[in-house]
Design an enzyme around this catalytic site. Sequence first.
Site, PDB file in Angstrom:
ATOM      1  N   ASP A 374       0.869  -1.154   0.000  1.00  0.00           N
ATOM      2  CA  ASP A 374       0.000   0.000   0.000  1.00  0.00           C
ATOM      3  C   ASP A 374       0.926   1.229   0.000  1.00  0.00           C
ATOM      4  O   ASP A 374       2.067   1.130   0.410  1.00  0.00           O
ATOM      5  CB  ASP A 374      -0.802  -0.073   1.307  1.00  0.00           C
ATOM      6  CG  ASP A 374      -1.810   1.031   1.413  1.00  0.00           C
ATOM      7  OD1 ASP A 374      -2.380   1.371   0.375  1.00  0.00           O
ATOM      8  OD2 ASP A 374      -2.036   1.543   2.518  1.00  0.00           O
ATOM      9  N   LYS A 485     -14.673  26.226  -5.089  1.00  0.00           N
ATOM     10  CA  LYS A 485     -13.291  25.721  -5.033  1.00  0.00           C
ATOM     11  C   LYS A 485     -12.315  26.764  -4.479  1.00  0.00           C
ATOM     12  O   LYS A 485     -11.182  26.838  -4.921  1.00  0.00           O
ATOM     13  CB  LYS A 485     -12.826  25.237  -6.410  1.00  0.00           C
ATOM     14  CG  LYS A 485     -13.600  24.032  -6.912  1.00  0.00           C
ATOM     15  CD  LYS A 485     -12.686  23.041  -7.595  1.00  0.00           C
ATOM     16  CE  LYS A 485     -13.374  21.706  -7.717  1.00  0.00           C
ATOM     17  NZ  LYS A 485     -13.062  20.913  -8.791  1.00  0.00           N
ATOM     18  N   ASP A 715      -2.598  -0.767   5.751  1.00  0.00           N
ATOM     19  CA  ASP A 715      -3.098  -0.420   7.080  1.00  0.00           C
ATOM     20  C   ASP A 715      -4.606  -0.260   7.106  1.00  0.00           C
ATOM     21  O   ASP A 715      -5.195  -0.188   8.155  1.00  0.00           O
ATOM     22  CB  ASP A 715      -2.418   0.870   7.573  1.00  0.00           C
ATOM     23  CG  ASP A 715      -2.510   1.979   6.534  1.00  0.00           C
ATOM     24  OD1 ASP A 715      -3.211   1.773   5.519  1.00  0.00           O
ATOM     25  OD2 ASP A 715      -1.906   3.042   6.727  1.00  0.00           O
ATOM     26  N   ASP A 719      -7.309  -3.098   2.795  1.00  0.00           N
ATOM     27  CA  ASP A 719      -6.216  -4.031   2.499  1.00  0.00           C
ATOM     28  C   ASP A 719      -6.489  -5.425   3.047  1.00  0.00           C
ATOM     29  O   ASP A 719      -5.772  -6.353   2.734  1.00  0.00           O
ATOM     30  CB  ASP A 719      -4.907  -3.519   3.123  1.00  0.00           C
ATOM     31  CG  ASP A 719      -4.538  -2.141   2.595  1.00  0.00           C
ATOM     32  OD1 ASP A 719      -4.509  -1.994   1.369  1.00  0.00           O
ATOM     33  OD2 ASP A 719      -4.316  -1.223   3.388  1.00  0.00           O
TER      34      ASP A 719
END
EC number: 7.2.2.13
Length: 1021
Positions: A374, A485, A715, A719
């Site tokens: 990852d 934005k 983590d 995963d």
Amino acid sequence: MGKGVGRDKYEPAAVSEHGDKKKAKKERDMDELKKEVSMDDHKLSLDELHRKYGTDLSRGLTPARAAEILARDGPNALTPPPTTPEWVKFCRQLFGGFSMLLWIGAILCFLAYGIQAATEEEPQNDNLYLGVVLSAVVIITGCFSYYQEAKSSKIMESFKNMVPQQALVIRNGEKMSINAEEVVVGDLVEVKGGDRIPADLRIISANGCKVDNSSLTGESEPQTRSPDFTNENPLETRNIAFFSTNCVEGTARGIVVYTGDRTVMGRIATLASGLEGGQTPIAAEIEHFIHIITGVAVFLGVSFFILSLILEYTWLEAVIFLIGIIVANVPEGLLATVTVCLTLTAKRMARKNCLVKNLEAVETLGSTSTICSDKTGTLTQNRMTVAHMWSDNQIHEADTTENQSGVSFDKTSATWLALSRIAGLCNRAVFQANQENLPILKRAVAGDASESALLKCIELCCGSVKEMRERYTKIVEIPFNSTNKYQLSIHKNPNTAEPRHLLVMKGAPERILDRCSSILIHGKEQPLDEELKDAFQNAYLELGGLGERVLGFCHLFLPDEQFPEGFQFDTDDVNFPLDNLCFVGLISMIDPPRAAVPDAVGKCRSAGIKVIMVTGDHPITAKAIAKGVGIISEGNETVEDIAARLNIPVSQVNPRDAKACVVHGSDLKDMTSEQLDDILKYHTEIVFARTSPQQKLIIVEGCQRQGAIVAVTGDGVNDSPASKKADIGVAMGIAGSDVSKQAADMILLDDNFASIVTGVEEGRLIFDNLKKSIAYTLTSNIPEITPFLIFIIANIPLPLGTVTILCIDLGTDMVPAISLAYEQAESDIMKRQPRNPKTDKLVNEQLISMAYGQIGMIQALGGFFTYFVILAENGFLPIHLLGLRVNWDDRWINDVEDSYGQQWTYEQRKIVEFTCHTPFFVTIVVVQWADLVICKTRRNSVFQQGMKNKILIFGLFEETALAAFLSYCPGMGVALRMYPLKPTWWFCAFPYSLLIFVYDEVRKLIIRRRPGGWVEKETYY
């Protein structure tokens, strides 16, 4: 996600057996879970939502209706993963693999004793003792292994804090706080900053709401939530908030669309707990080894059983021989040795920040050939950090190192002072209280990741931001929203030489630039011409191409005549200028790589391990970090790079010309298994970006199809399915979610990728050292078993007793065998390719041929030499011994003559026989000295390796002391039938010990001189 979507497609034809049905259903459910999240609630209008769930969008459900739904769907909680009962775990340790072989040995011993007890008047108790000792060995080592695993699993008692405790729901128009488990589909729920989302929600109204989805998708930036449908993919759209993610700021209302196991998080947790972990490589190796040993034992046993019958022994005697041979072939001490070796390595790894949950996983890491890592938090520091600024028309680099030891830039420029002022004022992040003593980078911040990065950067460069904000009091602000934005605030200006009010603004660079008509260069305003716009565009593209998140900053001093003291600014009906502002600069941020990672990736490469990055983040960012840490090495290009260099469309580039490759999750979704296999096969450096949890799982399966041993690190909850499916799952100890720790086999306590490389080295070392231990232990099997065979064939008195064999296997050989686990690595350990589990076995033909065929035979010769010397000293010359056994063992014959015509009674004969057992035993100990020293290395000379292993030196002394104790201790003649021996008899074995040492040193020399030659092929194990 839809309930029962596509079930019919998977229905198998009438499955006959109940078991098959169950299996088919399980596979079908897994396929169902592996599919992408399918939900359409994000596409529905509010009316359609109301119709689908029967919820009043302002008053919520009635309590009665909520109770009905709760009764129908069950509580809003994840089903805890199925745990193995403790007694099953204990039985696995007692009856699994190697233990089974010892149990069979023990049962055979009891059987042999039973036969002897039934047929003889005074049976010998040898077999009874042996059976008891074998049972004890299995039980003790079983308890030891069980204790080890139980200790590791205690550290893992979590998963319970995954579920939020309370939720704020609106029922019948009243707000009420209820236990989150009572939330039902259709409930109207309200969340605010700091809350955990109690179920999957379809947002119907929101105010500045942001959620942290990192544990689910791996994106480190907080994601905005609003009622707008912005993306076909439910994981990407803004109007769905997911169960168990956190709301970081703002407020939102939503309708519950899924609860419990049906939520996206629930599906992933189910996916992880439903996956079969599969057998670890070392377990497979030990199984393979047991097959070999059992095969050899049974083959020898049966051969000699038949031979005994041919030699006209009674069938009872033949059965006793059969059992004796099988038991002599079982290396009793090896189970304990393997367990202790793995435990020692696990402890050594824990000191290096790797916590191993499952002992066998230690070795798996050593045979890893692919690591799917990852990005966020594993390869990177998991903290957004200011990386670059663009001001005064040039790019400045900031310091992104963990200890602030990197480069710095000119902080005195007037433009930088203006830029830092905007970054500090137009920023809602604040340091949490009472952290003044902590270094700035270690302080906790309330606010989103980008604003925290700006806050820390300004605090480091310009001193206290809090004081700056107190000087420039904030009057009004417009928070960031996805339509505009930008974020804007107006402050009182303490500097009397300038106008009273300062407007500061930050946001998406192109939007900010559109609102500006001038630009600040070296502290002076200049008109924003085309040339400067081009310079801006180039800087923006360059920073964006580095995978950094870029923000633009501008300001405006509001003229005093229009905005006098006390002017009422209105943010709803804006009464101040939002255009013709002055552009000040760009600041870009990135989650920087950890310092130790590039070196670790390099080590993996030289060890033949492929590192693949799998992340939920943006492809450009992923590629930039991959280049930064060396996953994509310098000079290697992707298809897009080649197309850009040759100025041709991407479609015209042959994908196989590119060594590196960045695959987008949306492309992966449409790929067949064959296409994925192609990518994994032909590209050496791969990055998968914007992947979903299901895709991570598919990538791992793809690697395993190529025959790779896969380690997965991560983590997040996202995963965990891949982690469970991989050969070894590695979770993060600090940032890891409970679900990911649950699924993993190993936990990195410092969250650092570099610790994995340490783990790989330890794993390879333990495999090498286990080989050495096994080679050492098996060698003594030959001098233990040949006396038995010669006893049957040549009919001589028994040269070595069963109890003496036990003294070797469980006494003298134990400490030396374990001491090999402490042996240091040989020089080539991280330079060779990962082992191929199909061909590189723990116990291979070469090891068997060396241990049994060569070194073992020299040891057996030494033993027989001593045996014949002692009997000759007592009057029985070797030629006289042949065929003597029947009379020798007959307790009624008391006049057996030796070579010189002396007569021997039964008692006298037995004392001489047992006196021979002891020197034979001592001879094995002496030749095992040499065996232990040669087993220290497989290729290097012992002189290169040195004798630094203190435990091994202790082992040499310990086995010698134990042998002396067993030989000379008073009372041993009765207990173990061992009799004191003359000092000269110790020296009979010395020439053989020396021969073993010289023979093996010459063999290793030839292997080093002629790599790949005949000697290496035949004898290098």
